[in-house]
Write an enzyme that holds these catalytic residues in place. Structure first.
Site, PDB file in Angstrom:
ATOM      1  N   LYS A 161     -13.550   0.836   7.541  1.00 37.42           N
ATOM      2  CA  LYS A 161     -12.878   2.133   7.526  1.00 37.42           C
ATOM      3  C   LYS A 161     -13.540   3.160   8.429  1.00 37.42           C
ATOM      4  CE  LYS A 161     -10.549   1.499   3.212  1.00 37.42           C
ATOM      5  NZ  LYS A 161      -9.896   2.155   2.078  1.00 37.42           N
ATOM      6  N   GLY A 193     -14.386   2.104  -7.247  1.00 39.42           N
ATOM      7  CA  GLY A 193     -14.091   2.164  -8.682  1.00 39.42           C
ATOM      8  C   GLY A 193     -14.485   3.461  -9.340  1.00 39.42           C
ATOM      9  N   HIS A 239       1.306  11.047   0.174  1.00 37.67           N
ATOM     10  CA  HIS A 239       0.916   9.849   0.893  1.00 37.67           C
ATOM     11  C   HIS A 239       2.044   9.544   1.873  1.00 37.67           C
ATOM     12  CE1 HIS A 239      -0.877   5.652   1.039  1.00 37.67           C
ATOM     13  NE2 HIS A 239       0.203   5.587   1.783  1.00 37.67           N
ATOM     14  N   GLU A 274      -1.721   5.062   7.696  1.00 32.36           N
ATOM     15  CA  GLU A 274      -1.587   5.865   6.478  1.00 32.36           C
ATOM     16  C   GLU A 274      -2.287   7.209   6.606  1.00 32.36           C
ATOM     17  OE1 GLU A 274      -0.814   2.652   2.975  1.00 32.36           O
ATOM     18  OE2 GLU A 274      -2.764   3.617   3.007  1.00 32.36           O
ATOM     19  N   ARG A 327      -0.555  -5.246   8.824  1.00 38.01           N
ATOM     20  CA  ARG A 327       0.347  -6.282   8.304  1.00 38.01           C
ATOM     21  C   ARG A 327       1.708  -5.634   8.049  1.00 38.01           C
ATOM     22  NH1 ARG A 327       0.390  -3.886   3.262  1.00 38.01           N
ATOM     23  NH2 ARG A 327      -1.664  -3.193   2.569  1.00 38.01           N
TER      24      ARG A 327
END
Lengths: 451, 150, 451, 150
Positions: free
Chosen positions: C116, C164, C208, C275, C292
């Protein structure tokens, strides 16, 4: 806008109208015969009323039964679908008298369009090309010879009171005419108690091309392109597409303009279809107006982006055409419809029964209009249409590829269907080249396609 | 149809090895399946399912009736419309429970398209129950009366 | 063009790829685990190979099993779908080494996009706006205070090694920072054996928004508009639409141009998604590239008229973008996708099992992508997606009306699905007004929507 | 699975009142339904259905094998690949019918991703049939050998 609409029909078209009503937030009432109590149109309507036994003359064609159902459910409009009461001007009049809006043209227009000679006269006046023929009944062999000379051989003699091929003769040259005319007259006399004949130009292998029209209640009309419906057997359409490979942008523009003028002139309202034959030279000849939504309307919806059934309801509720159709009309891509009938694909024998297994195709470019479901029954009392499979693509070859794929993934078990026949058509070289006419199926070797 | 009758039918399904059995006896209907074919439930219409046109064996009690003896036959609506039990508002009904009727005796009116259609008895007998409320809309084939034949 | 393609996936996306291959006339090989032997992708592929037991690590994620299946069936390309091996650069490399074309970006690009920080750096260099934050690891409380001052409160502290939610703290003002940073460091140390933290601007209720890209192998790229994917619970998208109500034509044009340049610059190939988060001011911040095809690709297909999976195959086969995308890109109407998952709509607990009854909606403007069928089983081993329901209309309100109708006519019996939740969303006032952000579902009162 | 066994299963289905019974015994499988659920036929894959991984009771004869006695167990392919019965072209096969094998004895090679994977016997016994043709592609779970345990 209407509050509640009764759908005076069954099967996929009843479900189609329910979809349009749901999209508009209008409540729906289904009517059904005892044979259709487990049908999806009954399940998905807000209310459902049993109107009679299986026989359609005592249910779907029974005007008092339908009107009574409309009255006890307090609907403000009735959509007739296609077939059944859809082109019954008397039914539209009873609706009017009962204070219920009939979603379709006004009764006098429907009646005039039903009278074929009247429709021809009105269209001719409006400048639409008509299939050349005699002015009414032929009075003598001499008049027949003169008329044939004028319009050119081959010609067709038809019994004025007739139908079903009796009293009909194809005449290819002058010398045959007197003799064949006498034969046709005596056959017409025997069959219909009238020897009256009229004459039409014979187009041996015509294309069947029809234009989709929308007209509002304020004198505005729009043509949404044409459909090619040449793939028929016994005058029943089997596969339709839009646009036609035989209509150039220029011809489409000219015809659209003439038809819009003609429809305004005859006071047409709501959705309608103007049917033509096209001869070998690409010339179009008017044959009739269908004053209703047609089975094959989805191919026009696909290329125009306009929901025709929703438009019917909006027009009947008083909306103006400019709210529905953007000018100029833009058509995008190509669409094909295959009628999946419950029929033996070789013999065309009806194949009603229980659907024991069903896989509906989906994915990009595929639309399915159907009231069929696993364990559902196709009853023997009505037409054999199980589903309409429609594909849309950016061009004809994409629409064809998608249709082949969708047919491959369409599984119906328990009854015979026309799926294998469509698969054969979609591999046929003439079809792929767009070389179509109403003799296509009989040339392809489908024996029972011949009228 | 009694519970015992249904039990016997279930036994029959099991013994014969078939997967589904549907039996209609008058207004009663039972469908027995030996397995899970829940798909069929998909299509039971939400409108009240009208009865079969040919009455045969007596039916189970309907909401507004008292129990029907097992030798009565049903009079069903031959048309769609609105049910009226009397010739005009306020007047006495055409028939009451316990009345005896002859063929041709008017039992009620179904209004359809502003027309008042008189519905007549086809057999002689005693009216044992009235199955429809006054002024209610009726579908084709809905049960109106039960009559015990004489 | 390829002769035969292996689809290294299952469920609706495997069937979706089969459809694209059929449309292109390419033969297909399905692979399946023992749990999927009765799946429709097995039925509709030309060949099918069992590659292992139900557990995906031993079947759909087992690279040697998939490659061996490709070798024994002699395919010349593999389509990975989404999930499973689709963003595994190692798998793409093994395909390459085995002489099989991997339908997706080249392995180095996929690897860089997976890292990232690397993706952020490349996008920043290409002039795409990035979510403001620290330059790598925070070295001291002083640096943290300076950085927070620069990017503005509120900010988010995140464990560099983390995930998480552990080692994360939201900081709203200067005075809280030193204390919360110490807490986060000790939590990170305990959880990941490293106290390293970095800082990002916190957008409290972002939208988003993602842009669909196609890039060919010759340095050409096209953006096919954006998708709004704000309706999520636990970071899982539930309903997507295109276009976004928050993206103006100007913003779309500017972003498309920048992203096309950026994708060319980083050597991107095939289909991909970029995104972004959008803050309350309508500013977009890059978060990641998905290398993808995405689950929600059909909404972009609907408005662009371009088959994205077919395009993936064409690009991998060496076709040029100009054969696939017409410039300028034209987007028509509005599309919505509802994910119908096998889940309890209230608790979101998975609901695998046998589908005992199924009615798929159809009609105008409706597309269904599914591998479900009556009597078929949704196994407990994989994701819970049963079907994607897509509607397209001339504007957002027509798309919404059609979606409501299609949801009403979508019947699934035997398992719980998210259909009732979607019906609730489609009646929600904020949804109807287009007021969306990732907190939408929790505001609507879906308890388990909160992360 | 003999007809008598199947008859017994049918009897079992009937007696238990269940609608569907699927039984797999080795390579044999039978599905019994008491009714018409034809939809399921929709999904039987056209590829040969591989067997369950856990061998239990012996299987019916496979095309290339002779009859299998009822006390043999099946060796199934643990991977997808190409089956080779010998270490190199022209050399004798690893095992022949009638050979006795010990655990660890190499039975064949499955080539997968250019790797030659030796498949070893897990039990001691006699090879009673070879079920795969040399050079043929195999799926996961396909049966390769039947071995009668010692």
């Amino acid at each position: 806008m209407f509050h509640k609409i009764l759908i005076a029909n069954r099967g996929e078209i009843a479900l189609r109208v329910i979809c349009a009503c749901k999209d508009l937030g209008i409540r729906t009432v289904a009517v059904y015969s005892e044979a259709d109590r487990h049908s999806l149109h009954v399940r998905f309507a807000d209310e459902a009323i049993c109107i009679g036994p299986a026989k359609s003359s005592r249910s779907y064609l029974d005007i008092p039964a339908v009107i009574s159902a409309a009255e006890i459910t307090n609907v403000d409009a009735i959509h007739p679908g296609y077939g059944f009461l859809s082109e019954n001007a008397g039914f539209a009049e009873v609706c009017e008298a009962s204070g219920i809006k009939f979603i379709g043209p006004p009764p006098p227009v429907t009646r005039n369009m039903g009278l074929k000679q009247r429709a021809r006269a009105e269209m001719r006046e409006a400048g639409v090309p008509i299939l050349p023929g005699s002015e009414g009944i032929l009075q003598s062999p001499e008049e027949a010879l003169d008329t044939a000379e004028r319009i050119g051989y081959p010609i067709m003699l038809k019994a004025s009171a007739g139908g079903g091929g009796r009293g009909m003769r194809i005449v290819r040259e002058t010398s045959e005419l007197p003799n064949l005319m006498a034969q046709a007259q005596s056959e017409a006399q025997a069959a219909f108690s009238s020897p009256d004949l009229y004459m039409e130009k014979l187009i041996e292998a015509p294309r069947h091309i029809e234009f989709q029209v929308l007209a509002d209640e304020y004198g505005n009309a729009a043509v949404l392109g044409e459909r090619e419906c040449s793939i028929q057997r016994r005058h029943q359409k089997l596969l339709e597409e839009a646009p036609s490979t035989a209509v150039s942008p220029d011809l489409r523009r000219i015809m659209s303009q003439r038809l819009e003028e003609a429809m305004i002139r005859i006071g047409y309202r709501n959705a309608g279809t103007v049917e033509f034959l096209m001869d070998e030279n690409g010339d179009l000849y008017f044959i009739e107006v269908n004053a209703r939504i047609q089975v094959e309307h989805p191919v026009s919806e696909a290329i125009s982006g306009i929901d025709l059934v929703k438009s019917q309801i909006l027009i009947a509720a008083g909306h103006r055409l400019e709210e529905i159709v953007r000018r100029p009309v833009e058509l995008n891509g190509h669409a094909i419809e295959c009628r999946i009938n419950a029929e033996n694909p070789d013999t065309f024998a009806p194949s009603p029964g229980r659907i024991t297994g069903l896989n509906l195709p989906g994915g990009i470019g595929v639309r399915v209009d159907t009231a069929a479901y696993t364990d559902g029954v196709i009853p023997p009392y009505y037409d054999s249409l199980v589903a309409k499979l429609i594909t849309h693509g950016k061009d004809r070859s994409e629409a064809i590829a998608r249709m082949r794929r969708a047919l491959d993934m369409f599984v119906v078990e328990g009854i015979y269907t026309t799926i294998p026949l469509h698969q054969q058509i979609l591999r046929n070289e003439d079809f792929l080249a767009g070389r179509l006419d109403t003799k296509f199926l009989s040339r392809m070797g489908v024996a029972s396609a011949r009228a | 149809m009694s519970n015992d009758e249904i039990k016997q039918l279930i036994q029959l399904v099991k013994e014969s090895g078939i997967s589904e059995l549907e039996v209609q006896r008058g207004e009663n209907r039972v469908r027995i399946r030996s397995g899970a074919l829940a798909q069929a439930d998909l299509v039971i219409p939400h409108a009240p399912a009208p009865a079969q046109p040919a009455p045969s064996v007596p039916a189970a009690p309907s909401p507004v009736s008292s129990a029907q003896p097992s030798d009565a036959v049903l009079v069903k609506s031959p048309i769609v419309g609105t049910y009226y039990e009397c010739p005009s508002p306020g007047s006495p009904p055409f028939v009451k429970v316990g009345d005896t009727v002859e063929p041709g005796h008017v039992l009620c009116i179904i209004e359809s398209m502003k027309l008042m259609n008189e519905i007549e008895a086809e057999i002689a007998g005693t009216v044992v129950s009235k199955l429809m409320e006054n002024g209610r809309p009726v579908e084709y084939g809905e049960a109106l009366f039960a009559i015990r034949p004489r």
